[in-house]
Design an enzyme around this catalytic site. Structure first.
Site, mmCIF file in Angstrom:
data_model
loop_
_atom_site.group_PDB
_atom_site.id
_atom_site.type_symbol
_atom_site.label_atom_id
_atom_site.label_comp_id
_atom_site.label_asym_id
_atom_site.label_seq_id
_atom_site.Cartn_x
_atom_site.Cartn_y
_atom_site.Cartn_z
ATOM 1 N N CYS A 190 29.787 43.397 42.910
ATOM 2 C CA CYS A 190 30.138 44.024 41.237
ATOM 3 C C CYS A 190 30.064 43.225 40.399
ATOM 4 O O CYS A 190 28.679 42.664 40.116
ATOM 5 C CB CYS A 190 31.429 44.833 41.344
ATOM 6 S SG CYS A 190 31.657 46.023 40.513
ATOM 7 N N GLU A 218 35.859 44.198 50.022
ATOM 8 C CA GLU A 218 37.232 43.910 49.812
ATOM 9 C C GLU A 218 38.138 45.024 49.621
ATOM 10 O O GLU A 218 39.455 44.716 49.856
ATOM 11 C CB GLU A 218 37.342 42.864 48.871
ATOM 12 C CG GLU A 218 37.303 43.127 47.426
ATOM 13 C CD GLU A 218 36.250 43.451 46.788
ATOM 14 O OE1 GLU A 218 35.023 43.713 47.380
ATOM 15 O OE2 GLU A 218 36.046 43.746 45.677
ATOM 16 N N HIS A 273 32.206 47.676 46.997
ATOM 17 C CA HIS A 273 33.591 46.556 47.174
ATOM 18 C C HIS A 273 34.070 46.468 48.678
ATOM 19 O O HIS A 273 35.046 46.958 49.000
ATOM 20 C CB HIS A 273 34.509 47.052 46.262
ATOM 21 C CG HIS A 273 34.293 46.841 44.808
ATOM 22 N ND1 HIS A 273 34.683 45.647 44.144
ATOM 23 C CD2 HIS A 273 33.953 47.761 43.871
ATOM 24 C CE1 HIS A 273 34.469 45.772 43.080
ATOM 25 N NE2 HIS A 273 33.813 46.962 42.655
#
Lengths: 273, 998
Positions: free
Chosen positions: A94, A226, A224
C-alpha cells in the site's frame, strides 16, 4: 531468529499488523521512526528483513507516499541498496508500495545482475488515483503468476477460497511508463501478484496488484497480506468449512516465505564469514 | 538572487494519461442537472509557494516533489485557461491547509528553506458556460464559508497577512446592568448564557467589587455552556403528562413515583432533581450495586471505561458535531471524529483508539430541490442540499478516520426531512488501555504541557455556537467556528503520547485531557479544578501572529492535548516529541494558593477566577416539562399514502428505502480493517453484500477474546420517546447478541439530540426518553457508562419558520465476545437449514417503515412496546445457543420488519433461496394484513439452524415464543405462498443495493 525492521513515520498506521505478521512468521521485530533512521542510516544494516507499512505518510500530501519517498531517496537510498545486496527481503504494501515505486526500488535495474545506480533512479512505474477517484476497502480475488521471481509469493499452494486479499486505498492504479517495460517485467518474472481479471478494483494496467525487483526481494503491492494472517480475518470465514481453514492463510504464508529466506541468508552469511 | 515571492506551480496529467478527478467532476456536474453540463473537465493541482527560491530550486521541487514523473507534468506560473469555462478553488486565508503544511515540511528537509505553501484546485471545463461553471463550483466544488472561487488563475504577489488585533484585554462593565442589558450582552458577545447565569456572574463580580475582564467572561461562557456542563439534563425539572383516555397510541404511563430523585405530587406532576443523575446514572449505580463489577469508570472521564480482560480495559465515547456540519459538512464531520478520537486519547492516562463508529441523520435527498419544483420541496435559504451534506460528511469522516488508521466499522444513516436545516453527525470512538492506566490526576507543581497542533483563530466559540439554535444567517455569522482538521498532526501526537505512556521508566505524565470545546480554557479549567492553575498564554505556539490572549485561551484549534508533567520528566517527553515532529509547549503550572485560575500574558495578569465559582457557581434552575401524545391530526397524515399493490412491491420498496438500503457506498470508503483486528466486518456474506448487525474486533493481539460494537436508533417511534428509547436499547442489545456478544457483558452510551428544550414540550419528551433509559438499562442489565447531549437542534428559516428535528436518541453499545471463533454472521449458510423466529409479532404498526408509505387505521397505529422481561431473556437464550454452536446465522428484525430481515439473510449468500411459511408465526392479538411481514415489533430475532439441532434449541428457548417459519434451499428465490410472494434473490438484492449506490 531473523530480525525485521518496521519503518514508521508521520501518518503511517498499518505498522502494528505488520509487526504481528512478522512475529507470527517467526521474526523478531523492531519499529524505528524514519526521522531516527535519516539521522543514523547505518542502523538498517542490523536487520534481516525490512517492512514499509501502509498508511498515509505525511497525509499523502501531493500524492500518496510522495513526501516520505522523497525523504528516503535523499537519505536512505544507498542503505536500502546495501540491504538488497545483502539479500534482505523488503515488504512494501500500500503506502509502502507507493514509496518504493517512487524511490525507484521497483522495478529496479532492468537486467538481472545489473547493479543499482548510485543515486535513486527516476521512477518508471506509479500508483495513480483509482479509476473511480475514490478510496475503496474490500477483498479482491488474486492470482499468483507461476513464474514469479518474487521470494514472497513463490511456490505458494493456495486453495481457491483462500486466494483473496484485502485492499484499502485511493491511489492504487498501477501504471508503467511504457508497454515495453510492462512486457519486460512480465517476461522477467517481476509480476508478483495480480487481481483476478474480473476483480480489478482500481483500473491497474495488466491487473497488476504487486511487483518485485529483479532480485525478487523487494515486494511492492497494493493489497495487505499482513491483514490476512488468521482465518477470522477472511471476509466470509463463517461460511467456510473446517477443511478449507486447515492450511495457513495466504498472508501468513508470504511472511513465512520471507522469514525462511532471511534465515537461509543469515545462515549462508554465517558460513561465509 | 531572488526576492521573496509567491511561485505558482501547476501539475496536471500528461496527455493520454487518466484524470479520474476530472472525470468524477464531469459526472457529478451532469448529475446536478445544469443546463449545459461540461463534456470534459480537466483537473489541475495548484501549489502556491511563498519564499526565497532560485529558479533551479523551483524546478527541482516541481520535478522531484510535486509531479508524478510517469503520469504528470508540471508548469511553473499560471497558464491561460484551456477551455470554455475556468474555475479555481483555494482555501480562504486563515483556513487550514493540511496538504500545504506537509509540503512545507518536505521543502524544509529537501532544500533547507522555510517557505509557506497553499494549495488549490483548478478546473478547465469544456463545453459549458461560465455561469454554469459557477453553479457547479458552488454546489459541488467549493463551500464559500471556507473556499474562495476564482474565475481566472489565482497568483497573488504575496499571501494575505493577518490583521493586527488589539492585544489588551478589556473590562466589561457589568455590575450595573439590568436584566435587558444582560440578555443583550449575552447575545451580542456570543456568550449564549441565560439571564439567570448572567445575573449570577454579575452578582459574583459585585462581591469581588470589580467588573469582569473579557477573558474571564469568555471563560465562564465556555465552562457554563450547555455543551460543556449539560445544564438542562442536570436541572430540576417539574414534569407533567396528560394522556387522554382514548389515546390511540395507548402511550404507556411511566411509574415514576418512588424512583430515586423523583418526587411525585398529588396533582400528578413529578419533580425530578437532576434528571441525568436520577435516571441514567442511577441505573448504572443500581446495576453496579447488584453485582456488575466490570464498570471501571463511568461518567467522570472523557469516556466510560469497562474491563476487557485481566490486563486490559476498553473505553467508548460518542460525540455529535451537528452545527459545524450543517455549515461546512466536510470540516464539521472530520473535526467531529477528530475530537472524539482525542477524547479516547484523553481517557485515563490515554487509550489507544481501535475503532470508530458513525451515524448520520439527514433529510431525504430525493425530496428537496434547490429551485421550485412540482414534486419536491424547495431548499430553505442557508441550507445545503442533503445529498451534498451526506456526501461531504462521509468524505470528512473518511479522510480523518482513514488517515488516523482507526477502522470505522459500525454506523448507520437515518433519513427524515426535519433534519433539513440541522443534520446530525454522531462520531464514536473506542480505545484499549492497560488496566493500570485508567486514572490519573495532576498534582501541585506539575507543569501544564500542551502537545500537538498550533493555536489559531479557527474554532472560536465552537462550544457556545453548538449550544445555540441555527438560523439562515449562521453560515456567515459563525464561519469562524468551522474548522478543517489535520489528521496527520493528531496521528503524530497519538504516536508520541503512547510512547510516553508506555515509557520504560513509567508513564511520563500524571494526567492528560484533550482540548475540545472551549480549548485551553476548558482543558486547563477541568484539570486544575481542584488545584488552581497559572497559565502564561504567550507561550502557546501560534499558527500566525496577531491572536489576542482571549483568542488564544478559548480557540478550539484542533489536534491539541494538555498533560500534567513533573519538571523532571519534561526533557524525556521533549525527546520523544522531537522524534515524532510534535510540538511541545510549557504553558504554566497547576496549583495556586487559593485554588484560583490565574491567566498571564507577557508578564501581566489579565484574568483571575476562583475555580470554585467556575465549576460550582452556575445557578441551578427549575424547568417546566410537559408531555402529551400527538393529537389525532398529527398522528394520522395519510394524504400522501397509498394502499399496497402487492406484497412484492412493498417488499422491494422497503428494501430500497434509504434507511434500510445497503450503505456500501459509505462503508467501502472507510478503511474498516486497518489495525488487522477485524473479525465480523460491517458487510458480510460471500460477496460482502449482507448487512451485519454489529462489528467484532480483537482489541488484544494474540487473544481470542473479542469486542462487539453496535448501535440502536429508533427514530421512527418519535411520537413517544419513551417507547422509542426502549426500542433503541433493545435493538442495540439484539444487534450485539446476533454476532456473539455476551448480552450480560454489554455497556451502552446515550447521545441525545433534541430540538430546543426551552420549549416545555420538548423537555417533556426528553424526560420520557431519560426515564426509558432507566427502565431499559435496568431490564437489560446494560449500564450506561458515558453520554452526551445536544439540545438545540432546530433551524429557523428566513421567513421565521422553525424546523425542529425529531427527538433523536442514539444508543451505542459494546460488549465482550468470549471467543471470536464462535461468532456468527447474518448471511444464510446452507440449503436445508431452517429459519426460526424468536419473539412474538404484534399488531402495532405505528412508527414502522410500512406505515411511512401506507395508511394504517385505529388500533394498529399504536407504537410497539419492548417486552422488558422477555426481551432480555431472549438475548441471554440466544447467546447460549450461539456459544453451544447451534446457530448457523442470526439476524435481528428491525427496520422494515420480519420479511426484509429474512430476505437479507437469503440474498447475502450466493445461490441460496428461502421458502417461508408463516402458519406457525407466534403473534400477540390479531394482526392486520401485512403485519406479519412488516410490523416492527422489537425483541425479535431470526436464526438459521440445522434440523438436527431443533430439540436442543427448543430446550434452551423454553417458554420464549419461537417457531419455524421457513427453510433455506438452493432455488435462488424467496417465496411466501400465503401472500403470493415469489421473487428472485438477485432482484431483491438489486433493490437493496441500488438506492445509495452513489
Amino acid at each position: 531468529m531473523p530480525t525485521a525492521l518496521v519503518i514508521t513515520t508521520a501518518g503511517i498506521n498499518c505498522d502494528l499488523e505488520l509487526r504481528h505478521a512478522f512475529e507470527m512468521a517467526g521474526a523478531n521485530v523492531e519499529s524505528i521512526h524514519l526521522n531516527t533512521l535519516m539521522k543514523d542510516p547505518d542502523r538498517i544494516d542490523e536487520f534481516d528483513l525490512i517492512g514499509l507499512p501502509g498508511g498515509f505518510s505525511y497525509g499523502d500530501a501531493i500524492a500518496a507516499g510522495r513526501i516520505s519517498a522523497q525523504l528516503m531517496r535523499q537519505k536512505l537510498y544507498t542503505t536500502f541498496i546495501k540491504a538488497i545486496d545483502r539479500g534482505v527481503p523488503i515488504f512494501a504494501p500500500c503506502n509502502g508500495f507507493q514509496m518504493v515505486a517512487q524511490m525507484g526500488l521497483v522495478p529496479g535495474p532492468e537486467i538481472v545482475g545489473q547493479s543499482w545506480p548510485e543515486t535513486a533512479p527516476t521512477p518508471k512505474v506509479t500508483l495513480a488515483e483509482n479509476a473511480k477517484a475514490r478510496f475503496v476497502d474490500r477483498w479482491v480475488n488474486v492470482e499468483i503468476p507461476a513464474d514469479t521471481r518474487c521470494i514472497w509469493t513463490q511456490g505458494l499452494d493456495v486453495s481457491e477460497a483462500a486466494l483473496m486479499l484485502p485492499i484499502a486505498h485511493g491511489e492504487g492504479r498501477f501504471i508503467a511508463e511504457s508497454d515495453d517495460l510492462l512486457q519486460y517485467m512480465e517476461e522477467n518474472g517481476q509480476i508478483a501478484i495480480r487481481y483476478a481479471s474480473d476483480d480489478n478494483p482500481n483500473g491497474s494496467m495488466g491487473d497488476i496488484a504487486g511487483i518485485c525487483d529483479s532480485t525478487g526481494l523487494v515486494f511492492g503491492l497494493m493489497p495487505h497480506p499482513e491483514r490476512y494472517t488468521r482465518w477470522t480475518q477472511h471476509p466470509f470465514w463463517t461460511s467456510l468449512d473446517a477443511e478449507a481453514t486447515q492450511e495457513e492463510p495466504l498472508g501468513l504464508k508470504m511472511f513465512r516465505n520471507a522469514v525462511a529466506h532471511a534465515s537461509q541468508q543469515s545462515k549462508n552469511g554465517a558460513l561465509i564469514s | 538572487m531572488s526576492a521573496t515571492a509567491v511561485h505558482r506551480v501547476e501539475v496536471r496529467s500528461k496527455p493520454g494519461m487518466p484524470d479520474p478527478k476530472g472525470e468524477a467532476i464531469q459526472r457529478e456536474a451532469q448529475a446536478l442537472g445544469v443546463a449545459d453540463p461540461p463534456e470534459l473537465v480537466e483537473s489541475t493541482n495548484v501549489y502556491l509557494i511563498e519564499g526565497n527560491l532560485t529558479p533551479d530550486q523551483l524546478a527541482r521541487l516541481s520535478e522531484e516533489l510535486l509531479v508524478d514523473q510517469v503520469t504528470q507534468q508540471a508548469t511553473i506560473g499560471a497558464t491561460p485557461p484551456r477551455a470554455d469555462a475556468f474555475l479555481e478553488v483555494h482555501p480562504l486565508p486563515g483556513v487550514m491547509d493540511p496538504e500545504g503544511e506537509s509540503v512545507e515540511h518536505a521543502i524544509k528537509i529537501m532544500l533547507g528553506e522555510d517557505v509557506k505553501v497553499r494549495t488549490g484546485r483548478r478546473f478547465d471545463l469544456h463545453g459549458t458556460s461560465s455561469d454554469s461553471a459557477m453553479v457547479i463550483a458552488k454546489r459541488a466544488l467549493a463551500n464559500t464559508v471556507i473556499h474562495a472561487i476564482h474565475e481566472r488563475p489565482y497568483h497573488p504577489e504575496a499571501f494575505p497577512q493577518g490583521h493586527d488585533h488589539n492585544m489588551t484585554v478589556g473590562v466589561v462593565p457589568m455590575r450595573d446592568l439590568d436584566d435587558d442589558a444582560l440578555v443583550k450582552l449575552s447575545r451580542e458577545d456570543h456568550l449564549f448564557l441565560s439571564l439567570e447565569e448572567m445575573q449570577a456572574i454579575r452578582d459574583e463580580y459585585r462581591l469581588l467589587q470589580r467588573d469582569p475582564r473579557e477573558i474571564e467572561l469568555e471563560t465562564l461562557a465556555q465552562t457554563w455552556s450547555e455543551h460543556c456542563v449539560h445544564k438542562t439534563l442536570k436541572a430540576t425539572i417539574r414534569y407533567e403528562e396528560s394522556i387522554p383516555e382514548n389515546d390511540v397510541l395507548q402511550s404507556p404511563r411511566i411509574a415514576m413515583r418512588g424512583r430515586p430523585g423523583h418526587d411525585a405530587h398529588d396533582d400528578g406532576s413529578v419533580t425530578i432533581r437532576n434528571l441525568l443523575k436520577s435516571t441514567i446514572v442511577q441505573a448504572t449505580n443500581e446495576l453496579m450495586d447488584s453485582g456488575i463489577d466490570w464498570c471501571l469508570s463511568v461518567f467522570v472521564d472523557n469516556a466510560g471505561i469497562i474491563a476487557f480482560d485481566d490486563d486490559h480495559a476498553v473505553c467508548f465515547k460518542c460525540e455529535t458535531h451537528n452545527h459545524p456540519s450543517a455549515i461546512e459538512p466536510y470540516g464539521g464531520a472530520a473535526t467531529g471524529i477528530g475530537g472524539c478520537i482525542r477524547d479516547i486519547i484523553g481517557t485515563g492516562l490515554a487509550a489507544k483508539p481501535i475503532a470508530a463508529t458513525d451515524i448520520f441523520c439527514v433529510a431525504y435527498p430525493e425530496s428537496w430541490s434547490r429551485e421550485p419544483h412540482d414534486e419536491k420541496k424547495t431548499l430553505p435559504t442557508g441550507c445545503l442540499h442533503p445529498k451534498r451534506v451526506l456526501n461531504q460528511i462521509v468524505r470528512g469522516v473518511r479522510d480523518y478516520g482513514n488517515r488516523m488508521g482507526i477502522p470505522t466499522l459500525n454506523g448507520g444513516v437515518w433519513f427524515d426531512d426535519d433534519y433539513i436545516g440541522n443534520p446530525l453527525v454522531y462520531c464514536g470512538c473506542i480505545g484499549v488501555m492497560p488496566r493500570d492506566k485508567i486514572t490519573g490526576d495532576p498534582e501541585p507543581g506539575d507543569h501544564i504541557i500542551a502537545l500537538g497542533g498550533r493555536t489559531g483563530r479557527d474554532g472560536i466559540h465552537g462550544a457556545t455556537f453548538s449550544s445555540a439554535e441555527l438560523t439562515d444567517t449562521h453560515a456567515d455569522e459563525f464561519s469562524h467556528a468551522v474548522q478543517i482538521g489535520n489528521p496527520v498532526t493528531e496521528k503524530k501526537m497519538l504516536d508520541a503520547i503512547l510512547e510516553a505512556r508506555d515509557h520504560e521508566s513509567g508513564c511520563l505524565y500524571r494526567s492528560i485531557t484533550d482540548c475540545g470545546a472551549g480549548g485551553f480554557s476548558s482543558a486547563v479549567g477541568e484539570m486544575g479544578e481542584k488545584l488552581g492553575a497559572t497559565v502564561h498564554l504567550e507561550k502557546a505556539p501560534l499558527k500566525y501572529e496577531g491572536l489576542t490572549p482571549t483568542e488564544i485561551w478559548i480557540s478550539e484549534a484542533q489536534e491539541r492535548m494538555v498533560l500534567a508533567v513533573t519538571e523532571e520528566n519534561i526533557p524525556t517527553l521533549q525527546a520523544i516529541c522531537d522524534v515524532h515532529d510534535v510540538e511541545l509547549c510549557d504553558l504554566g503550572t497547576f496549583g495556586t494558593e487559593h485554588r484560583d485560575l490565574i491567566l498571564n500574558y507577557k508578564g501581566e495578569e489579565i484574568g483571575r477566577l476562583p475555580m470554585e465559582f467556575m465549576h460550582e457557581g452556575i445557578p441551578g434552575t427549575t424547568r417546566q416539562a410537559t408531555w402529551s401524545p400527538p393529537s389525532e391530526t398529527t398522528a394520522e397524515d395519510s394524504s400522501s399514502k397509498t394502499s399496497p399493490e402487492s406484497i412484492g412491491n412493498v417488499l422491494l420498496s422497503l428494501l430500497a428505502h434509504p434507511n434500510i438500503a445497503s450503505k456500501h457506498w459509505i462503508i467501502r470508503q472507510y478503511d474498516h480493517e486497518v489495525q488487522g483486528g477485524s473479525v465480523v466486518k460491517p458487510l458480510v456474506g460471500t460477496h460482502g453484500q449482507g448487512p451485519s448487525d454489529a462489528a467484532v474486533i480483537l482489541p488484544v493481539h494474540g487473544s481470542t477474546r473479542g469486542l462487539g460494537i453496535a448501535n440502536g436508533l429508533s427514530t421512527g417511534m418519535r411520537d413517544d420517546p419513551y417507547v422509542m428509547t426502549l426500542a433503541a436499547i433493545d435493538e442495540c442489545v439484539r444487534n450485539l447478541t446476533c454476532v456473539g456478544v455476551d448480552p450480560e457483558h454489554v455497556a451502552i452510551l446515550d447521545n441525545f439530540c433534541w430540538p430546543s428544550c426551552n420549549d416545555p414540550r420538548n423537555l417533556g419528551s426528553l424526560v420520557r426518553a431519560a426515564e426509558a433509559c432507566y427502565d431499559g438499562a435496568r431490564a437489560y442489565r446494560t449500564p450506561f457508562i458515558s453520554g452526551k447531549d445536544s439540545l438545540n437542534n432546530q433551524f429557523t428559516t428566513e421567513d421565521g419558520n422553525t424546523i425542529q428535528i425529531p427527538p433523536t436518541l442514539l444508543i451505542s453499545g459494546f460488549g465482550i465476545v468470549p471467543d471470536v471463533r464462535k461468532c456468527v454472521t447474518m448471511n444464510a449458510k446452507a440449503s436445508g437449514n431452517l429459519l426460526v423466529v424468536v419473539g412474538a409479532t404484534e399488531g402495532a404498526m405505528g412508527g414502522s417503515h410500512f406505515a411511512m408509505n401506507h395508511p394504517i387505521q385505529g388500533e394498529t397505529r399504536r407504537l410497539p412496546m419492548v417486552d422488558l422481561v422477555k426481551g432480555p431473556e431472549a438475548a441471554r437464550s440466544i447467546h447460549t445457543l450461539i456459544m453451544k454452536g447451534l446457530v448457523a446465522s442470526a439476524h435481528d428484525c428491525s427496520d422494515g420488519g420480519l420479511l426484509p430481515a429474512a430476505v437479507e439473510m437469503a440474498f447475502s449468500s450466493d445461490g441460496l433461496g428461502l421458502r417461508l411459511d408463516f402458519a406457525q408465526l407466534p403473534t400477540i392479538g390479531s394482526l392486520i394484513e401485512y403485519a406479519e411481514c412488516f410490523a416492527e415489533t422489537p425483541g425479535r430475532y431470526l436464526l438459521e439452524v440445522s434440523r438436527d439441532h431443533l430439540s436442543q434449541i427448543d430446550d434452551v428457548l423454553g417458554d420464549l415464543p419461537h417457531a419455524i417459519i421457513g427453510e433455506f434451499d438452493d432455488s435462488g428465490r424467496v417465496t411466501l405462498e400465503s401472500y403470493g410472494l415469489d421473487l428472485a434473490c438477485d432482484e431483491l438484492k438489486r433493490a437493496w443495493l441500488g438506492t445509495l449506490d452513489w
